[in-house]
Design a protein around this motif. Sequence first.
Motif, PDB file in Angstrom:
ATOM      1  N   ARG A   1      -2.647  -3.890   1.770  1.00 48.34           N
ATOM      2  CA  ARG A   1      -1.888  -2.782   2.544  1.00 48.34           C
ATOM      3  C   ARG A   1      -1.497  -3.512   3.710  1.00 48.34           C
ATOM      4  O   ARG A   1      -0.292  -3.013   4.243  1.00 48.34           O
ATOM      5  CB  ARG A   1      -3.296  -1.901   2.915  1.00 48.34           C
ATOM      6  CG  ARG A   1      -2.728  -0.726   3.819  1.00 48.34           C
ATOM      7  CD  ARG A   1      -4.113   0.147   4.144  1.00 48.34           C
ATOM      8  NE  ARG A   1      -4.638   0.608   2.750  1.00 48.34           N
ATOM      9  CZ  ARG A   1      -6.106   0.228   2.779  1.00 48.34           C
ATOM     10  NH1 ARG A   1      -6.640  -0.606   3.753  1.00 48.34           N
ATOM     11  NH2 ARG A   1      -6.872   0.644   1.839  1.00 48.34           N
ATOM     12  N   GLU A   2      -1.923  -4.549   4.197  1.00 46.82           N
ATOM     13  CA  GLU A   2      -1.526  -5.113   5.490  1.00 46.82           C
ATOM     14  C   GLU A   2       0.104  -5.814   5.250  1.00 46.82           C
ATOM     15  O   GLU A   2       0.959  -5.686   5.975  1.00 46.82           O
ATOM     16  CB  GLU A   2      -2.385  -6.435   6.079  1.00 46.82           C
ATOM     17  CG  GLU A   2      -1.944  -6.905   7.330  1.00 46.82           C
ATOM     18  CD  GLU A   2      -2.859  -7.810   7.898  1.00 46.82           C
ATOM     19  OE1 GLU A   2      -2.504  -8.693   8.772  1.00 46.82           O
ATOM     20  OE2 GLU A   2      -3.932  -8.145   7.218  1.00 46.82           O
ATOM     21  N   VAL A   3      -0.046  -6.430   3.781  1.00 49.36           N
ATOM     22  CA  VAL A   3       1.210  -7.021   3.636  1.00 49.36           C
ATOM     23  C   VAL A   3       2.313  -6.068   3.382  1.00 49.36           C
ATOM     24  O   VAL A   3       3.401  -6.148   3.818  1.00 49.36           O
ATOM     25  CB  VAL A   3       0.944  -7.870   2.096  1.00 49.36           C
ATOM     26  CG1 VAL A   3       2.481  -8.213   1.511  1.00 49.36           C
ATOM     27  CG2 VAL A   3       0.103  -8.990   2.239  1.00 49.36           C
ATOM     28  N   TRP A   4       2.262  -4.764   2.985  1.00 49.07           N
ATOM     29  CA  TRP A   4       2.851  -3.890   2.659  1.00 49.07           C
ATOM     30  C   TRP A   4       3.325  -3.326   3.902  1.00 49.07           C
ATOM     31  O   TRP A   4       4.510  -3.018   4.283  1.00 49.07           O
ATOM     32  CB  TRP A   4       2.469  -2.548   1.799  1.00 49.07           C
ATOM     33  CG  TRP A   4       2.529  -2.882   0.219  1.00 49.07           C
ATOM     34  CD1 TRP A   4       1.370  -3.617  -0.494  1.00 49.07           C
ATOM     35  CD2 TRP A   4       3.682  -2.883  -0.414  1.00 49.07           C
ATOM     36  NE1 TRP A   4       1.915  -3.764  -1.809  1.00 49.07           N
ATOM     37  CE2 TRP A   4       3.237  -3.315  -1.776  1.00 49.07           C
ATOM     38  CE3 TRP A   4       5.193  -2.424  -0.313  1.00 49.07           C
ATOM     39  CZ2 TRP A   4       3.988  -3.345  -2.806  1.00 49.07           C
ATOM     40  CZ3 TRP A   4       5.771  -2.453  -1.589  1.00 49.07           C
ATOM     41  CH2 TRP A   4       5.579  -2.907  -2.634  1.00 49.07           C
ATOM     42  N   GLN A   5       2.397  -2.970   5.036  1.00 47.05           N
ATOM     43  CA  GLN A   5       2.540  -2.558   6.267  1.00 47.05           C
ATOM     44  C   GLN A   5       3.646  -3.477   7.173  1.00 47.05           C
ATOM     45  O   GLN A   5       4.480  -2.918   7.699  1.00 47.05           O
ATOM     46  CB  GLN A   5       1.523  -2.201   6.868  1.00 47.05           C
ATOM     47  CG  GLN A   5       0.571  -0.922   6.520  1.00 47.05           C
ATOM     48  CD  GLN A   5      -0.691  -0.897   6.990  1.00 47.05           C
ATOM     49  OE1 GLN A   5      -1.267  -1.737   7.917  1.00 47.05           O
ATOM     50  NE2 GLN A   5      -1.246   0.307   6.977  1.00 47.05           N
ATOM     51  N   LYS A   6       3.576  -4.853   6.838  1.00 49.22           N
ATOM     52  CA  LYS A   6       4.228  -5.789   7.686  1.00 49.22           C
ATOM     53  C   LYS A   6       5.502  -6.229   6.977  1.00 49.22           C
ATOM     54  O   LYS A   6       6.392  -6.778   7.495  1.00 49.22           O
ATOM     55  CB  LYS A   6       3.405  -6.970   7.910  1.00 49.22           C
ATOM     56  CG  LYS A   6       2.255  -6.848   8.894  1.00 49.22           C
ATOM     57  CD  LYS A   6       1.584  -7.832   9.111  1.00 49.22           C
ATOM     58  CE  LYS A   6       0.550  -7.752  10.231  1.00 49.22           C
ATOM     59  NZ  LYS A   6      -0.141  -8.940  10.644  1.00 49.22           N
ATOM     60  N   SER A   7       5.958  -5.606   5.867  1.00 48.61           N
ATOM     61  CA  SER A   7       6.998  -5.789   5.161  1.00 48.61           C
ATOM     62  C   SER A   7       8.193  -4.993   5.405  1.00 48.61           C
ATOM     63  O   SER A   7       8.116  -3.570   5.254  1.00 48.61           O
ATOM     64  CB  SER A   7       6.927  -5.786   3.538  1.00 48.61           C
ATOM     65  OG  SER A   7       5.960  -6.879   3.231  1.00 48.61           O
ATOM     66  N   SER A   8       9.216  -5.554   5.950  1.00 48.55           N
ATOM     67  CA  SER A   8      10.610  -4.717   6.293  1.00 48.55           C
ATOM     68  C   SER A   8      11.268  -3.932   5.035  1.00 48.55           C
ATOM     69  O   SER A   8      10.901  -4.722   3.981  1.00 48.55           O
ATOM     70  CB  SER A   8      11.357  -5.175   7.546  1.00 48.55           C
ATOM     71  OG  SER A   8      11.819  -6.263   6.666  1.00 48.55           O
TER      72      SER A   8
END
Length: 455
Positions: free
Chosen positions: A357-364
């Motif tokens: 979830r953190e990876v998706w949230q930080k991906s522009s």
Amino acid sequence: MTTADLLNLFESKLKEKPDHDFHPLDLERLKDERYLTRVMKHSENDPKQATEMLWDIFTWRKTQGANEINEGNIKMEYVTEGAFFPHGRDIDGCLLLIMKSKKHIKGQKNIDEIKKIIIYWFDRIEREENGKKVSLFFDLEGCGLSNMDMELVNFIISLFKSYYPFFLNYIVIYQMPWVLSAPFKIIKSLLPAKAVEKMKFVNKDTLKDIVPPEQALTCWGGQDDYVFQFVPENKAQTEHTPKKVTFAEQPNTQHSPGEMLQINPSSLIIFNVVNDEITGQFTIKNMDEGPISFKIRTTSPEKFRVRPSSGVLTGGSSQTIVIVVQPEFQMRNVSKDMFLVMSVQIPKTDLSANELREVWQKSSGSKVDEYRLKCQFPIKEIQKNGKVNEDLSIDKPDSIVNALNNLQINYEMLHRQVNSLKILQLIILLLTAISVVLGFMLFQNKDPEEYCDRI
């Protein structure tokens, strides 16, 4: 026709009219293949029409001074009120451009200043999202006629229609009060047919069909407790730049958008009838050397079972996605639906749910690859026992499919009307029989003259 045809026609027109005085930044757009592709798609791949549109865009931007609009010359007290701002994403991963209509009252503010702010947001989003589509979200909860500014709405529609090509995903109308029904009929009349199809009227119960709960604000019944605060563009870009996550280093593998996954079939999911179920499937393959995370989204999640709807792929590995139409939905109700496959690079395969979830949230937007798939459904003949007898049209063109769907709808309407007439006829017959019986009883007990007088 290709973007090269558009570019040749436009450059010829520039030579014919050397006094165009277009802004250098706008002329730089001619080097952007993605932008030219957007103009072509918006113009239905007609290079002459696309050339006219591109000329109109550059002319409009020159007259509006669009390239000079920035945070230093817009009315910041209007901006910080939060009547118009971007936040969250729809089921296709497209940014929501939210208009909190209750915070705008017609005539109380300078309309030209508001228009400048809207152009600012459109240009900024176009830069930050690399031209990806956005969804216009009208939040109408608690609104009245004083909040409906037709001039402003018409201006926003004109931007999507004429000056920001292939930029609109959905028009979401949330919690529309009945008093605004008439104005929105006028709005629909201003839109081209394709844009009308993009209009989605939703409430708190149906919002999840367009905006996932984790992307919806808490005031809409969602899980996102975001409260608007203006962030300057340069700072926002810094904050949105993917950083190294705390649990591992990001891989060094580089890729170009559209190359992370290979999808087969590449653009069309063909559904067939299997064991009385309508099913379709496609395969995704990770073309990167490192692992990726993927998600599958659809325009109508309640209509389909998708297995798996998300997952992780190691470098070079594949996954077959199976989609089943829920039995309570008929094909004519799902034929316009689409699927979106999204993928993002991850540092390792054994990430926890929270880490993913953190990876998706930080991906522009530029780090997430997207692939859109249309659906092709069979037209089936239903026997009296409700079983599927024969797949009639897996290869029929859309026009025939739509015609058959319309025929089925008309048949059902006619069937309901005939049933209503039968019921009405039965009621009339019963009333007539009752009248005859009562008349006969009166005639038996009274002389004919008195009976006639009673009648």
